[in-house]
Design a protein around this motif. Structure first.
Motif, PDB file in Angstrom:
ATOM      1  N   ASP A   9       0.489  -1.197   0.013  1.00 12.74           N
ATOM      2  CA  ASP A   9       0.116  -0.270   0.016  1.00 12.74           C
ATOM      3  C   ASP A   9       1.030   1.266   0.264  1.00 12.74           C
ATOM      4  O   ASP A   9       0.316   2.285  -0.687  1.00 12.74           O
ATOM      5  CB  ASP A   9      -0.784  -0.182   1.004  1.00 12.74           C
ATOM      6  CG  ASP A   9      -1.894  -0.786   0.960  1.00 12.74           C
ATOM      7  OD1 ASP A   9      -2.320  -1.493   0.025  1.00 12.74           O
ATOM      8  OD2 ASP A   9      -2.508  -1.138   2.067  1.00 12.74           O
ATOM      9  N   SER A  10       2.205   1.466   0.706  1.00  8.36           N
ATOM     10  CA  SER A  10       2.862   2.607   0.662  1.00  8.36           C
ATOM     11  C   SER A  10       3.783   2.955  -0.603  1.00  8.36           C
ATOM     12  O   SER A  10       3.586   3.950  -1.178  1.00  8.36           O
ATOM     13  CB  SER A  10       3.868   2.730   2.187  1.00  8.36           C
ATOM     14  OG  SER A  10       4.590   1.633   1.733  1.00  8.36           O
ATOM     15  N   VAL A  11       3.824   1.447  -0.779  1.00  7.00           N
ATOM     16  CA  VAL A  11       4.229   1.563  -2.372  1.00  7.00           C
ATOM     17  C   VAL A  11       3.414   2.261  -3.245  1.00  7.00           C
ATOM     18  O   VAL A  11       3.503   3.383  -4.597  1.00  7.00           O
ATOM     19  CB  VAL A  11       5.092   0.083  -2.523  1.00  7.00           C
ATOM     20  CG1 VAL A  11       5.720   0.412  -4.329  1.00  7.00           C
ATOM     21  CG2 VAL A  11       6.302  -0.067  -1.893  1.00  7.00           C
ATOM     22  N   LEU A  27      15.314   5.136 -11.621  1.00  4.18           N
ATOM     23  CA  LEU A  27      16.486   4.431 -10.414  1.00  4.18           C
ATOM     24  C   LEU A  27      16.262   3.152 -10.886  1.00  4.18           C
ATOM     25  O   LEU A  27      17.448   2.448 -10.464  1.00  4.18           O
ATOM     26  CB  LEU A  27      16.069   4.982  -9.419  1.00  4.18           C
ATOM     27  CG  LEU A  27      15.861   6.051  -8.413  1.00  4.18           C
ATOM     28  CD1 LEU A  27      15.049   7.558  -6.870  1.00  4.18           C
ATOM     29  CD2 LEU A  27      17.505   6.837  -8.572  1.00  4.18           C
ATOM     30  N   ALA A  28      15.568   2.652 -10.624  1.00  5.48           N
ATOM     31  CA  ALA A  28      14.933   0.888 -11.472  1.00  5.48           C
ATOM     32  C   ALA A  28      15.784   0.463 -12.544  1.00  5.48           C
ATOM     33  O   ALA A  28      16.968  -0.365 -12.180  1.00  5.48           O
ATOM     34  CB  ALA A  28      13.942   0.517 -11.168  1.00  5.48           C
ATOM     35  N   ALA A  29      15.931   1.654 -13.332  1.00  4.62           N
ATOM     36  CA  ALA A  29      16.503   0.777 -14.680  1.00  4.62           C
ATOM     37  C   ALA A  29      17.990   1.487 -14.862  1.00  4.62           C
ATOM     38  O   ALA A  29      18.346   1.047 -15.148  1.00  4.62           O
ATOM     39  CB  ALA A  29      16.151   2.115 -15.564  1.00  4.62           C
ATOM     40  N   THR A  93      18.243   4.217  -2.049  1.00  4.48           N
ATOM     41  CA  THR A  93      19.156   3.303  -0.756  1.00  4.48           C
ATOM     42  C   THR A  93      18.361   1.597  -0.711  1.00  4.48           C
ATOM     43  O   THR A  93      17.833   1.608  -1.837  1.00  4.48           O
ATOM     44  CB  THR A  93      17.319   3.926   1.021  1.00  4.48           C
ATOM     45  OG1 THR A  93      16.604   3.257   0.362  1.00  4.48           O
ATOM     46  CG2 THR A  93      17.796   5.864   0.747  1.00  4.48           C
ATOM     47  N   GLU A  94      18.978   1.182   0.272  1.00  5.08           N
ATOM     48  CA  GLU A  94      18.558  -0.353   0.621  1.00  5.08           C
ATOM     49  C   GLU A  94      17.054  -0.923   0.752  1.00  5.08           C
ATOM     50  O   GLU A  94      16.161  -1.364  -0.028  1.00  5.08           O
ATOM     51  CB  GLU A  94      19.228  -0.881   1.661  1.00  5.08           C
ATOM     52  CG  GLU A  94      20.529  -1.180   1.875  1.00  5.08           C
ATOM     53  CD  GLU A  94      21.391  -1.683   3.015  1.00  5.08           C
ATOM     54  OE1 GLU A  94      20.712  -2.734   3.465  1.00  5.08           O
ATOM     55  OE2 GLU A  94      22.289  -1.148   2.938  1.00  5.08           O
ATOM     56  N   GLN A  95      16.407   0.216   1.271  1.00  6.24           N
ATOM     57  CA  GLN A  95      15.232   0.292   1.130  1.00  6.24           C
ATOM     58  C   GLN A  95      14.539   0.400  -0.559  1.00  6.24           C
ATOM     59  O   GLN A  95      13.713  -0.332  -0.406  1.00  6.24           O
ATOM     60  CB  GLN A  95      14.398   1.447   2.008  1.00  6.24           C
ATOM     61  CG  GLN A  95      12.266   1.228   2.586  1.00  6.24           C
ATOM     62  CD  GLN A  95      12.489   1.830   3.311  1.00  6.24           C
ATOM     63  OE1 GLN A  95      12.911   2.474   4.460  1.00  6.24           O
ATOM     64  NE2 GLN A  95      10.745   2.230   2.661  1.00  6.24           N
ATOM     65  N   PHE A  96      14.942   1.046  -1.114  1.00 10.30           N
ATOM     66  CA  PHE A  96      13.861   1.039  -2.809  1.00 10.30           C
ATOM     67  C   PHE A  96      14.878  -0.129  -3.090  1.00 10.30           C
ATOM     68  O   PHE A  96      13.660  -0.364  -3.602  1.00 10.30           O
ATOM     69  CB  PHE A  96      15.693   2.291  -3.058  1.00 10.30           C
ATOM     70  CG  PHE A  96      14.518   2.349  -4.661  1.00 10.30           C
ATOM     71  CD1 PHE A  96      13.204   3.033  -5.167  1.00 10.30           C
ATOM     72  CD2 PHE A  96      15.445   1.453  -5.599  1.00 10.30           C
ATOM     73  CE1 PHE A  96      13.331   2.579  -6.687  1.00 10.30           C
ATOM     74  CE2 PHE A  96      14.845   1.727  -7.010  1.00 10.30           C
ATOM     75  CZ  PHE A  96      14.255   1.913  -7.692  1.00 10.30           C
ATOM     76  N   GLU A  97      16.093  -0.704  -2.453  1.00  6.78           N
ATOM     77  CA  GLU A  97      16.507  -2.032  -3.469  1.00  6.78           C
ATOM     78  C   GLU A  97      14.939  -3.504  -3.292  1.00  6.78           C
ATOM     79  O   GLU A  97      14.979  -3.789  -3.933  1.00  6.78           O
ATOM     80  CB  GLU A  97      17.325  -2.316  -2.884  1.00  6.78           C
ATOM     81  CG  GLU A  97      18.899  -1.949  -3.962  1.00  6.78           C
ATOM     82  CD  GLU A  97      20.530  -2.407  -3.264  1.00  6.78           C
ATOM     83  OE1 GLU A  97      20.180  -3.787  -2.830  1.00  6.78           O
ATOM     84  OE2 GLU A  97      20.544  -1.183  -3.131  1.00  6.78           O
ATOM     85  N   PRO A 101      11.153  -4.533  -7.346  1.00  3.07           N
ATOM     86  CA  PRO A 101      10.299  -5.305  -7.591  1.00  3.07           C
ATOM     87  C   PRO A 101       8.908  -5.103  -8.070  1.00  3.07           C
ATOM     88  O   PRO A 101       8.108  -5.135  -9.270  1.00  3.07           O
ATOM     89  CB  PRO A 101      10.706  -7.170  -6.882  1.00  3.07           C
ATOM     90  CG  PRO A 101      11.425  -6.889  -7.077  1.00  3.07           C
ATOM     91  CD  PRO A 101      11.614  -5.486  -6.188  1.00  3.07           C
ATOM     92  N   THR A 102       8.134  -4.457  -6.363  1.00  2.00           N
ATOM     93  CA  THR A 102       6.718  -3.670  -6.744  1.00  2.00           C
ATOM     94  C   THR A 102       7.073  -2.739  -7.749  1.00  2.00           C
ATOM     95  O   THR A 102       5.737  -2.559  -8.521  1.00  2.00           O
ATOM     96  CB  THR A 102       6.360  -3.336  -5.363  1.00  2.00           C
ATOM     97  OG1 THR A 102       6.513  -4.718  -4.367  1.00  2.00           O
ATOM     98  CG2 THR A 102       5.137  -3.202  -5.334  1.00  2.00           C
TER      99      THR A 102
END
Length: 119
Positions: A9-11, A27-29, A93-97, A101-102
């Protein structure tokens, strides 16, 4: 509510605005630090299907200011990125990693972002 659905939900909330979807998709790419200028150009490219030289300075300024004052601080406050306004540098950040996938699934499903997000 489980932690997984709370995270999902937060994503979803973070991906609510298209500017943030573009930033997170880029950022993902790219998997690296990006400048505010990089992100502004990516938003411009996807929202206006044009180059930086073909738009008015007002449009560019509006995108840059919305990223600087609204979208990047929101992502930073959620711990997804670190944002240095003085250097105008954004780092995942690590949290982004962990949520990448989501984020990638949401970005890939966005019909308004037909092409892959790239610089």
């Amino acid at each position: 509510m489980s932690e997984a659905s709370s995270t999902f939900d937060s994503v979803l909330d973070l991906c609510h605005h298209q500017h943030r979807r573009i930033v997170l998709g880029l950022l993902a790419a790219e998997q690296r630090s990006l400048t505010l200028n990089d992100l502004t150009q990516a938003v411009l490219k996807h929202n206006h299907q044009t180059s930086i030289t073909a738009v008015s300075e007002d449009v560019l300024t509006e995108i840059r200011l919305s990223l600087y004052h609204v979208h990047l601080p929101k992502l930073a406050s959620e711990g997804i990125i670190t944002y240095d306004p003085d250097r105008q540098l954004v780092e995942p950040t690590e949290q982004f990693e962990q949520i990448q996938p989501t984020v990638s699934t949401i970005v890939d499903a966005d019909p308004t972002l037909e092409a892959p997000i790239e610089l």
